[in-house]
Design an enzyme around this catalytic site. Structure first.
Site, PDB file in Angstrom:
ATOM      1  N   THR A  59     -44.511 -54.696  25.660  1.00  0.00           N
ATOM      2  CA  THR A  59     -43.253 -53.955  25.662  1.00  0.00           C
ATOM      3  C   THR A  59     -42.527 -54.221  24.357  1.00  0.00           C
ATOM      4  OG1 THR A  59     -41.132 -53.618  26.785  1.00  0.00           O
ATOM      5  CG2 THR A  59     -42.014 -55.834  26.809  1.00  0.00           C
TER       6      THR A  59
ATOM      7  N   HIS B 116     -35.189 -57.499  25.789  1.00  0.00           N
ATOM      8  CA  HIS B 116     -34.475 -57.981  26.962  1.00  0.00           C
ATOM      9  C   HIS B 116     -35.448 -58.355  28.082  1.00  0.00           C
ATOM     10  CE1 HIS B 116     -31.109 -58.465  29.664  1.00  0.00           C
ATOM     11  NE2 HIS B 116     -31.727 -57.682  30.539  1.00  0.00           N
TER      12      HIS B 116
ATOM     13  N   ASP C 169     -46.058 -50.503  34.309  1.00  0.00           N
ATOM     14  CA  ASP C 169     -45.728 -49.084  34.361  1.00  0.00           C
ATOM     15  C   ASP C 169     -45.011 -48.848  35.687  1.00  0.00           C
ATOM     16  OD1 ASP C 169     -45.671 -46.642  33.050  1.00  0.00           O
ATOM     17  OD2 ASP C 169     -47.424 -45.887  34.094  1.00  0.00           O
TER      18      ASP C 169
ATOM     19  N   TYR D   3     -33.403 -42.752  37.022  1.00  0.00           N
ATOM     20  CA  TYR D   3     -32.991 -42.131  38.282  1.00  0.00           C
ATOM     21  C   TYR D   3     -31.996 -42.985  39.073  1.00  0.00           C
ATOM     22  CZ  TYR D   3     -37.033 -39.160  37.278  1.00  0.00           C
ATOM     23  OH  TYR D   3     -37.930 -38.301  36.676  1.00  0.00           O
TER      24      TYR D   3
ATOM     25  N   LYS E 161     -29.268 -55.552  40.913  1.00  0.00           N
ATOM     26  CA  LYS E 161     -30.476 -54.718  40.896  1.00  0.00           C
ATOM     27  C   LYS E 161     -31.692 -55.589  40.611  1.00  0.00           C
ATOM     28  CE  LYS E 161     -32.834 -51.044  38.395  1.00  0.00           C
ATOM     29  NZ  LYS E 161     -32.865 -50.168  37.211  1.00  0.00           N
TER      30      LYS E 161
ATOM     31  N   HIS F 257     -38.065 -53.000  42.204  1.00  0.00           N
ATOM     32  CA  HIS F 257     -39.518 -52.886  42.122  1.00  0.00           C
ATOM     33  C   HIS F 257     -40.069 -53.766  40.997  1.00  0.00           C
ATOM     34  CE1 HIS F 257     -37.228 -50.111  39.769  1.00  0.00           C
ATOM     35  NE2 HIS F 257     -38.252 -49.625  39.103  1.00  0.00           N
ATOM     36  N   ARG F 258     -39.423 -53.687  39.824  1.00  0.00           N
ATOM     37  CA  ARG F 258     -39.911 -54.445  38.673  1.00  0.00           C
ATOM     38  C   ARG F 258     -39.816 -55.941  38.940  1.00  0.00           C
ATOM     39  NH1 ARG F 258     -36.915 -52.010  35.657  1.00  0.00           N
ATOM     40  NH2 ARG F 258     -38.162 -50.147  35.373  1.00  0.00           N
TER      41      ARG F 258
HETATM   42  P1  ITT Z   1     -41.465 -48.241  28.444  1.00  0.00           P
HETATM   43  O1  ITT Z   1     -42.799 -47.659  28.836  1.00  0.00           O
HETATM   44  O2  ITT Z   1     -41.197 -48.215  26.973  1.00  0.00           O
HETATM   45  O3  ITT Z   1     -41.199 -49.615  29.040  1.00  0.00           O
HETATM   46  P2  ITT Z   1     -40.389 -46.248  30.244  1.00  0.00           P
HETATM   47  O4  ITT Z   1     -39.105 -45.482  30.254  1.00  0.00           O
HETATM   48  O5  ITT Z   1     -41.668 -45.473  30.285  1.00  0.00           O
HETATM   49  O6  ITT Z   1     -40.310 -47.263  29.042  1.00  0.00           O
HETATM   50  P3  ITT Z   1     -41.160 -47.367  32.826  1.00  0.00           P
HETATM   51  O7  ITT Z   1     -42.608 -47.140  32.615  1.00  0.00           O
HETATM   52  O8  ITT Z   1     -40.738 -48.669  33.399  1.00  0.00           O
HETATM   53  O9  ITT Z   1     -40.327 -47.259  31.474  1.00  0.00           O
HETATM   54  O10 ITT Z   1     -40.582 -46.217  33.762  1.00  0.00           O
HETATM   55  C1  ITT Z   1     -40.963 -44.854  33.655  1.00  0.00           C
HETATM   56  C2  ITT Z   1     -39.836 -43.965  34.132  1.00  0.00           C
HETATM   57  O11 ITT Z   1     -39.608 -44.181  35.540  1.00  0.00           O
HETATM   58  C3  ITT Z   1     -38.495 -44.242  33.467  1.00  0.00           C
HETATM   59  O12 ITT Z   1     -38.351 -43.507  32.267  1.00  0.00           O
HETATM   60  C4  ITT Z   1     -37.512 -43.793  34.532  1.00  0.00           C
HETATM   61  O13 ITT Z   1     -37.354 -42.401  34.502  1.00  0.00           O
HETATM   62  C5  ITT Z   1     -38.233 -44.179  35.822  1.00  0.00           C
HETATM   63  N1  ITT Z   1     -37.822 -45.540  36.231  1.00  0.00           N
HETATM   64  C6  ITT Z   1     -38.599 -46.650  36.197  1.00  0.00           C
HETATM   65  N2  ITT Z   1     -37.908 -47.720  36.606  1.00  0.00           N
HETATM   66  C7  ITT Z   1     -36.661 -47.296  36.892  1.00  0.00           C
HETATM   67  C8  ITT Z   1     -35.482 -47.918  37.346  1.00  0.00           C
HETATM   68  O14 ITT Z   1     -35.419 -49.227  37.566  1.00  0.00           O
HETATM   69  N3  ITT Z   1     -34.404 -47.171  37.537  1.00  0.00           N
HETATM   70  C9  ITT Z   1     -34.422 -45.845  37.301  1.00  0.00           C
HETATM   71  N4  ITT Z   1     -35.479 -45.182  36.853  1.00  0.00           N
HETATM   72  C10 ITT Z   1     -36.605 -45.882  36.645  1.00  0.00           C
END
Ligand code: ITT
Length: 190
Positions: free
Chosen positions: A8, A12, A69, A151, A172, A177-178
């Site tokens: 990543t 942060h 992801d 979202y 949060k 989930h993360r």
């Molecule tokens: P990186 O791959 O650079 O980390 P990303 O935006 O693709 O950035 P993620 O793969 O974690 O990050 O998430 C993909 C998408 O899913 C993200 O752009 C949001 O639209 C949604 N998403 C994921 N986790 C979220 C969260 O905690 N709250 C709100 N939306 C989330």
């Protein structure tokens, strides 16, 4: 101390996980291993994409590493937007456009249930392990709150009367989930 690269560029995220891993592992960023290129993310599932990112690092940089992801999976939309969450409304990757499209696709739909899901892929000594984190909830009809990202303003986790965007980052971070996927990764590593 064993070194582990986190796929990543979000400093942060690295800081947070490093604080939990403490003495056991030293986290390296993509910059620190000299990786400037975009990691490939062409899979059709969260599992495939997080594996693809980790495998790329392992193959090109020969490092122990992990990648994550995440996506929002809506029951009434057969799990969409899922792996396409970031670009649901198009390549501009606009959170506002994505939310507007989702609300439009759910208008008049009774079943509002959804979940956020994260998949982390770890490659350690060449061995692959995956860890999943899920938070269940529902999609509300209008935006509430201004914290978080993506979202968050329309996602209300089960057992709460507020959206993710109405919670502090700490709140949060305790239920997301993360966070759940990271907890599983950490207990595996310890
Ligand atoms: P990186 O791959 O650079 O980390 P990303 O935006 O693709 O950035 P993620 O793969 O974690 O990050 O998430 C993909 C998408 O899913 C993200 O752009 C949001 O639209 C949604 N998403 C994921 N986790 C979220 C969260 O905690 N709250 C709100 N939306 C989330």
């Amino acid at each position: 101390m064993k070194k582990l690269c986190f796929a990543t560029n979000n400093a942060h995220k690295v800081e947070e996980v490093q604080a939990i891993l403490g003495q056991h592992f030293e986290l390296l960023t993509l910059n620190q291993i000299g990786c400037q290129e975009e990691l490939p993310e062409t899979g059709n599932t969260l599992e495939a994409n997080s594996l693809q990112k980790a495998q790329y690092l392992f193959d090109h940089y020969q490092v122990d590493c992990f990648a994550d992801d995440s996506g929002l999976e809506v029951t009434a939309l057969n799990g969409e937007p899922g792996v396409f969450s970031a670009r649901y409304a198009g390549e501009q990757r606009s959170h506002a456009d994505n939310i507007a499209l989702l609300l439009k696709n759910l208008s008049g739909v009774e079943d509002r249930s959804a979940q956020f899901r994260t998949v982390i892929t770890l490659i350690l000594d060449g061995k692959v392990n995956q860890f999943e984190g899920i938070i269940k909830g529902k999609i509300i009809e209008e935006l509430k709150g201004s914290e978080g990202f993506g979202y968050d303003p329309i996602f209300m986790p089960e057992g709460y009367e507020v959206t993710f965007a109405e919670m502090s980052i700490e709140e949060k971070g305790e239920i997301s989930h993360r966070a759940k996927a990271v907890e599983k990764l950490i207990s595996f590593l310890k």
